[in-house]
Design an enzyme around this catalytic site. Structure first.
Site, PDB file in Angstrom:
ATOM      1  N   TYR A 128       0.833  -1.194   0.000  1.00  0.00           N
ATOM      2  CA  TYR A 128       0.000   0.000   0.000  1.00  0.00           C
ATOM      3  C   TYR A 128       0.877   1.257   0.000  1.00  0.00           C
ATOM      4  O   TYR A 128       1.584   1.531   0.977  1.00  0.00           O
ATOM      5  CB  TYR A 128      -0.935   0.031   1.209  1.00  0.00           C
ATOM      6  CG  TYR A 128      -1.948  -1.092   1.255  1.00  0.00           C
ATOM      7  CD1 TYR A 128      -2.259  -1.838   0.129  1.00  0.00           C
ATOM      8  CD2 TYR A 128      -2.610  -1.405   2.437  1.00  0.00           C
ATOM      9  CE1 TYR A 128      -3.193  -2.875   0.180  1.00  0.00           C
ATOM     10  CE2 TYR A 128      -3.546  -2.428   2.500  1.00  0.00           C
ATOM     11  CZ  TYR A 128      -3.824  -3.163   1.368  1.00  0.00           C
ATOM     12  OH  TYR A 128      -4.746  -4.186   1.431  1.00  0.00           O
ATOM     13  N   GLY A 180     -22.900   5.009  -1.904  1.00  0.00           N
ATOM     14  CA  GLY A 180     -23.896   6.069  -2.024  1.00  0.00           C
ATOM     15  C   GLY A 180     -23.314   7.365  -2.542  1.00  0.00           C
ATOM     16  O   GLY A 180     -24.026   8.369  -2.663  1.00  0.00           O
ATOM     17  N   PRO A 207     -16.349  -4.418   1.263  1.00  0.00           N
ATOM     18  CA  PRO A 207     -17.782  -4.547   1.536  1.00  0.00           C
ATOM     19  C   PRO A 207     -18.631  -3.524   0.793  1.00  0.00           C
ATOM     20  O   PRO A 207     -19.821  -3.755   0.565  1.00  0.00           O
ATOM     21  CB  PRO A 207     -17.883  -4.354   3.049  1.00  0.00           C
ATOM     22  CG  PRO A 207     -16.680  -3.532   3.405  1.00  0.00           C
ATOM     23  CD  PRO A 207     -15.607  -4.014   2.480  1.00  0.00           C
ATOM     24  N   LEU A 208     -18.024  -2.396   0.390  1.00  0.00           N
ATOM     25  CA  LEU A 208     -18.749  -1.388  -0.391  1.00  0.00           C
ATOM     26  C   LEU A 208     -18.439  -1.521  -1.878  1.00  0.00           C
ATOM     27  O   LEU A 208     -18.774  -0.639  -2.673  1.00  0.00           O
ATOM     28  CB  LEU A 208     -18.397   0.022   0.091  1.00  0.00           C
ATOM     29  CG  LEU A 208     -18.703   0.315   1.570  1.00  0.00           C
ATOM     30  CD1 LEU A 208     -18.404   1.771   1.899  1.00  0.00           C
ATOM     31  CD2 LEU A 208     -20.145  -0.019   1.903  1.00  0.00           C
ATOM     32  N   LEU A 232     -21.226   0.747  -3.527  1.00  0.00           N
ATOM     33  CA  LEU A 232     -22.274   0.725  -2.511  1.00  0.00           C
ATOM     34  C   LEU A 232     -22.086   1.825  -1.467  1.00  0.00           C
ATOM     35  O   LEU A 232     -22.671   1.762  -0.391  1.00  0.00           O
ATOM     36  CB  LEU A 232     -22.311  -0.648  -1.832  1.00  0.00           C
ATOM     37  CG  LEU A 232     -22.610  -1.829  -2.767  1.00  0.00           C
ATOM     38  CD1 LEU A 232     -22.404  -3.153  -2.049  1.00  0.00           C
ATOM     39  CD2 LEU A 232     -24.033  -1.728  -3.306  1.00  0.00           C
ATOM     40  N   GLY A 274     -16.637   1.280  -3.692  1.00  0.00           N
ATOM     41  CA  GLY A 274     -17.373   2.534  -3.802  1.00  0.00           C
ATOM     42  C   GLY A 274     -18.729   2.415  -4.464  1.00  0.00           C
ATOM     43  O   GLY A 274     -19.561   3.329  -4.359  1.00  0.00           O
TER      44      GLY A 274
END
Length: 337
Positions: free
Chosen positions: A55, A215, A207-208, A213, A211
Site C-alpha cells: 500500500y 452512495g 464490503p462497499l 455501494l 465505492g
C-alpha cells in the site's frame, strides 16, 4: 463495537477492521490527518487494523506505525507480504528469501517488535507452499509474528495449505481475507465454507464494492483511480452492477438505512465472517460508516437482496480475484504443445 474471536486463536477483534490502504499516496497523503482517522477509529472501539507493505509502497505501514505509538498493545495489527515491492524479481513472492526480508521491512516501517497477523497477500504459483509455511513458522517461533493467514486464496489452495501444514508440522493459516460484498458474492460458494470448515477467521475486504455501494459519486472512489475499467458503464458487468445498485437503494430506503449501512450489515450477517474491513480515506467517511456499526438485517431484507443478486454471484467477473490463477490466465497451461 461488538467483538468476535479470530478463528480459534483466542484473539478478540472488532466486527469492523480498519483497512489502511487509503492512507498514503494513493489515497490520503496527509500523514497527520490519516493518524487522526486511525485514532478516531480506535476511540470508537475498533481494535483491528489491517495494512500491507504494497500500500503506497510502504507509506501506509509508516502511517500506521506513527498512529500506534504508545497504543500498540491496544491493537491487533495485521499486514501482508507477497506482491512486488520493486522491479527485482526477488522482491516479491512466497520464498523464504523474500519473506525474511519483507517481515523485517514491515516491522521497521510499523515501528513494532511483532506483527499480530502476517498474511500472504496472494498465492504464489512459483513457490511450494511448504517453503512458504516453513519460513512463516520460523517467524512465529522467533516471536516476530503471532499468527499467519492468507488473502484472496481460492478454496483449493486454502485446503492445500491446511493439509501441507498438518503433514509437515508447520503453523497453519489461521485466517483468510477474501473480497466479499453484495455485488461480489463469489466467496459464498466455497471460500467462506472452506474457512469455516478449518476454523479460520475471516476479515473480508471490499464490503462497499470499491465505492459502488457507498452512495457517493463513483468517480470519487479511490479504487476508480486505480482500476478505472471496473467503473466503465459501457461494460456489461458494470451495467449489471448499476442496475443492482438502483434496486438496492430501494431496499435500503424501505429498511430506513443508508446504502453503505445496508451493505456492511449484509457482510456481517454471514456466519463465516469475523470482521468486515472498512477503508475510509477521510474522517467524514469513517464517521458515516461507524454510524452503522450496530445495524442488523432481518430475513425479509436479506431475501430481497438475494433476489437482486443471487447467492454466490459476482455481477462483474473482474471483481472475482479468485480467478487470477495461472491455469486460467496463462494459455500455455491449457494447450498441449
Amino acid at each position: 463495537m461488538q467483538r468476535r474471536i479470530l478463528g480459534g486463536t483466542g484473539i478478540s477483534v472488532s466486527e469492523y477492521a480498519l483497512g489502511a490502504m487509503m492512507f498514503g499516496e494513493i489515497g490520503n497523503p496527509d500523514h497527520d490527518d490519516s493518524v487522526r482517522i486511525i485514532h478516531a477509529a480506535l476511540e470508537a472501539g475498533i481494535n483491528f487494523v489491517d495494512t500491507a507493505d504494497i500500500y503506497s509502497t510502504g507509506e501506509s505501514e509508516e502511517i500506521v506505525g506513527k498512529a500506534l505509538k504508545g497504543r500498540r498493545e491496544e491493537v491487533v495489527l495485521a499486514t501482508k507480504f507477497r506482491l512486488p515491492m520493486g522491479d527485482e524479481p526477488n522482491l516479491a513472492g512466497g520464498s523464504r528469501r523474500y519473506i525474511m526480508r519483507a517481515v523485517e521491512d514491515s516491522l521497521r516501517r510499523l515501528d513494532t517488535d511483532y506483527i499480530d497477523l502476517y498474511q500472504m497477500h496472494r498465492p504464489d504459483p512459483l513457490t511450494d507452499i511448504d517453503e512458504t509455511l516453513s519460513a512463516l513458522s520460523d517467524l512465529v517461533r522467533a516471536g516476530k509474528v503471532r499468527v499467519v493467514g492468507s488473502s484472496s486464496f481460492p478454496a483449493d489452495q486454502i485446503v492445500e495449505a491446511q493439509w501441507t501444514a498438518e503433514r509437515r508440522g508447520h503453523v497453519r493459516f489461521r485466517t483468510e481475507q477474501p473480497p466479499y460484498s453484495i455485488l461480489a458474492r463469489g466467496a459464498e460458494g466455497s471460500i467462506l465454507p472452506a474457512a469455516q470448515r478449518y476454523g479460520m477467521g475471516t476479515l473480508t475486504w471490499g464490503p462497499l464494492s470499491a465505492g459502488w455501494l457507498s452512495g457517493r459519486d463513483l468517480a470519487a472512489s479511490g479504487r476508480a483511480k486505480l482500476e478505472g475499467f471496473k467503473f466503465d458503464p459501457a461494460l456489461p458487468g458494470n451495467a449489471a452492477k448499476l442496475a443492482a445498485v438502483a434496486d438496492l437503494k430501494k431496499v435500503a430506503a424501505d429498511a430506513g438505512l443508508p446504502l453503505p449501512h445496508l451493505a456492511l450489515a449484509f457482510v456481517r450477517a454471514h456466519p463465516g465472517v469475523t470482521s468486515a474491513i472498512i477503508g475510509p480515506r477521510t474522517m467524514d467517511q469513517l464517521t458515516d460508516l461507524l454510524a452503522g456499526a450496530d445495524v442488523t438485517l432481518d430475513d425479509a431484507t436479506l431475501d430481497r437482496i438475494d433476489e437482486i443478486v443471487p447467492p454466490g454471484t459476482d455481477l462483474n467477473r473482474a471483481d472475482n480475484y479468485f480467478v487470477e490463477q495461472p491455469a486460467l490466465t496463462d494459455p500455455s497451461l491449457r494447450r498441449r504443445r
